[in-house]
Design a protein around this motif. Structure first.
Motif, PDB file in Angstrom:
ATOM      1  N   LYS A   1     -26.695 -11.388  19.012  1.00 17.76           N
ATOM      2  CA  LYS A   1     -25.566 -10.758  19.710  1.00 17.76           C
ATOM      3  C   LYS A   1     -24.512 -10.512  18.705  1.00 17.76           C
ATOM      4  O   LYS A   1     -23.987  -9.278  18.850  1.00 17.76           O
ATOM      5  CB  LYS A   1     -24.992 -11.945  20.623  1.00 17.76           C
ATOM      6  N   LEU A   2     -24.308 -11.233  17.954  1.00 10.32           N
ATOM      7  CA  LEU A   2     -22.904 -10.957  16.813  1.00 10.32           C
ATOM      8  C   LEU A   2     -23.528 -10.484  15.588  1.00 10.32           C
ATOM      9  O   LEU A   2     -22.579  -9.407  15.189  1.00 10.32           O
ATOM     10  CB  LEU A   2     -22.412 -12.157  16.423  1.00 10.32           C
ATOM     11  N   ARG A   3     -24.507 -10.507  14.826  1.00  8.26           N
ATOM     12  CA  ARG A   3     -24.649  -9.890  13.784  1.00  8.26           C
ATOM     13  C   ARG A   3     -25.064  -8.280  13.597  1.00  8.26           C
ATOM     14  O   ARG A   3     -24.401  -7.909  12.775  1.00  8.26           O
ATOM     15  CB  ARG A   3     -26.254 -10.506  12.907  1.00  8.26           C
ATOM     16  N   PRO A   4     -25.612  -7.887  14.635  1.00  5.25           N
ATOM     17  CA  PRO A   4     -25.463  -6.470  14.674  1.00  5.25           C
ATOM     18  C   PRO A   4     -24.149  -5.732  14.833  1.00  5.25           C
ATOM     19  O   PRO A   4     -23.958  -4.813  13.897  1.00  5.25           O
ATOM     20  CB  PRO A   4     -26.322  -6.158  16.004  1.00  5.25           C
ATOM     21  N   ALA A   5     -23.255  -6.179  15.573  1.00  6.83           N
ATOM     22  CA  ALA A   5     -21.875  -5.773  15.684  1.00  6.83           C
ATOM     23  C   ALA A   5     -21.243  -5.940  14.210  1.00  6.83           C
ATOM     24  O   ALA A   5     -20.587  -5.108  13.897  1.00  6.83           O
ATOM     25  CB  ALA A   5     -21.181  -6.619  16.679  1.00  6.83           C
ATOM     26  N   LEU A   6     -21.498  -7.203  13.555  1.00  4.01           N
ATOM     27  CA  LEU A   6     -20.983  -7.487  12.274  1.00  4.01           C
ATOM     28  C   LEU A   6     -21.400  -6.308  11.153  1.00  4.01           C
ATOM     29  O   LEU A   6     -20.701  -5.574  10.364  1.00  4.01           O
ATOM     30  CB  LEU A   6     -21.265  -8.474  11.775  1.00  4.01           C
TER      31      LEU A   6
ATOM     32  N   VAL B   1     -17.416 -13.091   0.716  1.00  2.00           N
ATOM     33  CA  VAL B   1     -17.236 -12.299   1.737  1.00  2.00           C
ATOM     34  C   VAL B   1     -18.406 -11.895   2.346  1.00  2.00           C
ATOM     35  O   VAL B   1     -18.614 -11.134   3.372  1.00  2.00           O
ATOM     36  CB  VAL B   1     -16.643 -10.617   0.906  1.00  2.00           C
ATOM     37  N   HIS B   2     -19.578 -12.463   1.929  1.00  2.00           N
ATOM     38  CA  HIS B   2     -20.980 -12.339   2.527  1.00  2.00           C
ATOM     39  C   HIS B   2     -21.355 -13.487   3.556  1.00  2.00           C
ATOM     40  O   HIS B   2     -21.146 -14.564   3.183  1.00  2.00           O
ATOM     41  CB  HIS B   2     -21.952 -12.355   1.387  1.00  2.00           C
ATOM     42  N   THR B   3     -21.501 -13.018   4.782  1.00  2.00           N
ATOM     43  CA  THR B   3     -21.853 -13.975   6.101  1.00  2.00           C
ATOM     44  C   THR B   3     -22.710 -14.969   5.360  1.00  2.00           C
ATOM     45  O   THR B   3     -22.499 -16.015   5.761  1.00  2.00           O
ATOM     46  CB  THR B   3     -22.314 -13.481   7.245  1.00  2.00           C
ATOM     47  N   ASP B   4     -24.184 -14.641   5.030  1.00  2.00           N
ATOM     48  CA  ASP B   4     -24.996 -15.705   4.853  1.00  2.00           C
ATOM     49  C   ASP B   4     -24.549 -16.751   3.668  1.00  2.00           C
ATOM     50  O   ASP B   4     -24.845 -17.754   3.745  1.00  2.00           O
ATOM     51  CB  ASP B   4     -26.412 -14.808   4.584  1.00  2.00           C
TER      52      ASP B   4
ATOM     53  N   ALA C   1     -15.582 -15.772  10.011  1.00  2.00           N
ATOM     54  CA  ALA C   1     -14.454 -15.712   9.271  1.00  2.00           C
ATOM     55  C   ALA C   1     -14.280 -14.077   8.501  1.00  2.00           C
ATOM     56  O   ALA C   1     -13.099 -13.849   8.518  1.00  2.00           O
ATOM     57  CB  ALA C   1     -14.677 -16.641   8.177  1.00  2.00           C
ATOM     58  N   PRO C   2     -15.422 -13.509   8.158  1.00  2.00           N
ATOM     59  CA  PRO C   2     -15.251 -12.073   7.346  1.00  2.00           C
ATOM     60  C   PRO C   2     -14.488 -11.203   8.542  1.00  2.00           C
ATOM     61  O   PRO C   2     -13.466 -10.433   8.217  1.00  2.00           O
ATOM     62  CB  PRO C   2     -16.448 -11.859   6.988  1.00  2.00           C
ATOM     63  N   LEU C   3     -14.836 -11.386   9.888  1.00  2.00           N
ATOM     64  CA  LEU C   3     -14.411 -10.441  10.943  1.00  2.00           C
ATOM     65  C   LEU C   3     -12.829 -10.804  10.955  1.00  2.00           C
ATOM     66  O   LEU C   3     -11.939  -9.945  11.064  1.00  2.00           O
ATOM     67  CB  LEU C   3     -15.125 -10.710  12.079  1.00  2.00           C
ATOM     68  N   HIS C   4     -12.452 -12.264  10.941  1.00  2.00           N
ATOM     69  CA  HIS C   4     -11.123 -12.634  11.068  1.00  2.00           C
ATOM     70  C   HIS C   4     -10.167 -12.413   9.689  1.00  2.00           C
ATOM     71  O   HIS C   4      -9.189 -11.553   9.937  1.00  2.00           O
ATOM     72  CB  HIS C   4     -11.254 -14.359  11.231  1.00  2.00           C
ATOM     73  N   ARG C   5     -10.675 -12.475   8.580  1.00  3.28           N
ATOM     74  CA  ARG C   5      -9.924 -12.122   7.378  1.00  3.28           C
ATOM     75  C   ARG C   5      -9.993 -10.828   6.696  1.00  3.28           C
ATOM     76  O   ARG C   5      -9.089 -10.514   6.016  1.00  3.28           O
ATOM     77  CB  ARG C   5     -10.547 -13.122   6.424  1.00  3.28           C
ATOM     78  N   ALA C   6     -11.001 -10.057   6.977  1.00  3.04           N
ATOM     79  CA  ALA C   6     -11.006  -8.711   6.211  1.00  3.04           C
ATOM     80  C   ALA C   6      -9.915  -7.808   6.922  1.00  3.04           C
ATOM     81  O   ALA C   6      -9.478  -7.749   8.001  1.00  3.04           O
ATOM     82  CB  ALA C   6     -12.378  -8.002   6.600  1.00  3.04           C
ATOM     83  N   SER C   7      -9.496  -7.006   5.888  1.00  2.00           N
ATOM     84  CA  SER C   7      -8.487  -6.052   6.451  1.00  2.00           C
ATOM     85  C   SER C   7      -9.146  -4.774   6.808  1.00  2.00           C
ATOM     86  O   SER C   7      -9.142  -3.796   6.114  1.00  2.00           O
ATOM     87  CB  SER C   7      -7.346  -5.603   5.147  1.00  2.00           C
TER      88      SER C   7
ATOM     89  N   PHE D   1     -22.559 -22.061  10.638  1.00  2.00           N
ATOM     90  CA  PHE D   1     -23.107 -20.635  11.077  1.00  2.00           C
ATOM     91  C   PHE D   1     -21.827 -19.967  11.620  1.00  2.00           C
ATOM     92  O   PHE D   1     -21.601 -18.633  11.482  1.00  2.00           O
ATOM     93  CB  PHE D   1     -24.152 -20.877  11.921  1.00  2.00           C
ATOM     94  N   VAL D   2     -21.182 -20.457  12.698  1.00  2.00           N
ATOM     95  CA  VAL D   2     -20.111 -19.821  13.266  1.00  2.00           C
ATOM     96  C   VAL D   2     -19.094 -19.329  12.253  1.00  2.00           C
ATOM     97  O   VAL D   2     -18.548 -18.352  12.250  1.00  2.00           O
ATOM     98  CB  VAL D   2     -19.512 -20.834  14.334  1.00  2.00           C
ATOM     99  N   PHE D   3     -18.751 -20.317  11.260  1.00  2.00           N
ATOM    100  CA  PHE D   3     -17.809 -19.904  10.231  1.00  2.00           C
ATOM    101  C   PHE D   3     -18.101 -18.653   9.446  1.00  2.00           C
ATOM    102  O   PHE D   3     -17.385 -17.839   9.187  1.00  2.00           O
ATOM    103  CB  PHE D   3     -17.437 -21.216   9.214  1.00  2.00           C
ATOM    104  N   GLY D   4     -19.426 -18.795   9.165  1.00  2.00           N
ATOM    105  CA  GLY D   4     -20.047 -17.629   8.254  1.00  2.00           C
ATOM    106  C   GLY D   4     -19.728 -16.398   8.948  1.00  2.00           C
ATOM    107  O   GLY D   4     -19.647 -15.517   8.188  1.00  2.00           O
ATOM    108  N   PHE D   5     -20.164 -16.311  10.217  1.00  2.00           N
ATOM    109  CA  PHE D   5     -20.208 -15.195  10.937  1.00  2.00           C
ATOM    110  C   PHE D   5     -18.726 -14.610  11.449  1.00  2.00           C
ATOM    111  O   PHE D   5     -18.501 -13.208  11.480  1.00  2.00           O
ATOM    112  CB  PHE D   5     -20.945 -15.271  12.287  1.00  2.00           C
TER     113      PHE D   5
END
Length: 311
Positions: free
Chosen positions: A102-107, A19-22, A207-213, A201-205
């Motif tokens: 751009k994306l990490r702060p929002a995540l 579940v962890h981006t990195d 995928a959690p946003l895509h799959r998390a409920s 990197f794109v997958f790691g950033f």
């Protein structure tokens, strides 16, 4: 014989290997490059030797941070970028910098600062995987670190509340997702027919946003409009992480690998020249998530044979 490599990372859930981006970045790259890792799911950061995850152990070496771990893997002859040109390598660095800025702060805000998401999803998940009394400490500690990082990277003095920059954080994140969607187009990967470190990197950033409920996330709603990005994540999960397709791609020949290792050392000299690549894109691409990508001869999806994709 090369020393065995062990990767310590946060555990799996939401249909993801972590579940962890990195951690996801490193796991994906290891599959793309053919690196054989022993994966150990560590459910509280204080158990690791140095306190951060993901963490790669190889012989006497202990490596942290995705960029450092990927660099270490390349030195071990596991290189998913060996076919990239110098220009593509510089583009890769520019896009990774874009993700971080751009994306990490929002995540971080979505999972750790948004009250509804934190109390309903993030905190219970991390607390349930940490032993007493760390289950009371680890989630709040990680949330505090996330908030501090957002304020440090996005805040401008005078700044007193996170709400003052929320709009800017999510505006930047949507712009980043739009650019990634346009760059990917109808292809399965960002460069050529094989995945590279940028795909990892794109997958790691994403995928959690895509799959998390997530009970609350307009950023997730925006991502759902970019169907090629969500399909990109599902495709990687199916091809590289499903039980039906466990085999990674073959390694490149040693001679090619050595030549590309030398070329990769020169890529950092090109970063400054290419750093304006993203900013010079058409402003129209920055504002419209419905912008249709234009790509000649679109290739069929690797997962098109399946009747459905797991949620």
């Amino acid at each position: 014989m090369a020393a065995a490599m062990e990767l310590r990372c946060w555990g799996a859930d939401w249909g993801l290997p972590s579940v962890h981006t990195d951690s996801l970045v490193v796991l994906a790259y290891s599959r793309f490059s053919g690196a054989k890792l022993t994966v150990s799911h560590i459910d509280w950061t204080w158990k690791t030797l140095t306190g951060g995850l993901p963490e790669l152990l190889c012989g006497d070496s202990i490596v942290q941070e995705p960029t450092q771990i990927l660099s270490f893997m390349r030195k071990q002859r596991f290189n998913a970028d060996y076919e990239l040109t110098a220009r593509q390598g510089a583009d890769t660095m520019a896009y990774i910098a874009l993700l971080e800025e751009k994306l990490r702060p929002a995540l971080l805000h979505t999972f750790w600062v948004d009250t509804e998401n934190y109390t309903s999803l993030t905190r219970p998940w991390f607390a349930s995987r940490s032993p007493f009394p760390l289950n009371f400490i680890v989630p709040s500690r990680l949330a505090g670190m996330a908030l501090s990082r957002i304020l440090l990277t996005k805040g401008e003095a005078p700044l007193h509340r996170i709400s003052e920059i929320e709009g800017k954080i999510y505006s930047d994140a949507k712009e980043c997702l739009n650019l990634l969607s346009y760059r990917l187009g109808t292809a399965n990967h960002f460069f050529g027919n094989s995945p590279t470190s940028l795909d990892a990197f794109v997958f790691g950033f994403v995928a959690p946003l895509h799959r998390a409920s997530l009970p609350s996330s307009h950023l997730q709603s925006h991502l759902k409009q970019l169907e090629n990005l969500t399909h990109f994540c599902d495709n990687i999960l199916e091809v590289y992480f499903s039980s039906d397709h466990p085999c990674p791609l073959p390694l490149p020949p040693p001679a090619v690998q050595e030549s590309m290792d030398a070329n990769l050392q020169k890529l950092t000299q090109l970063v400054n020249k290419e750093s304006n690549l993203i900013e010079k894109m058409d402003d129209n691409l920055r504002s419209s998530p419905q912008h249709k990508p234009h790509r000649l001869d679109p290739k069929p999806s690797l997962s098109s044979a399946n009747s459905s994709t797991p949620a």
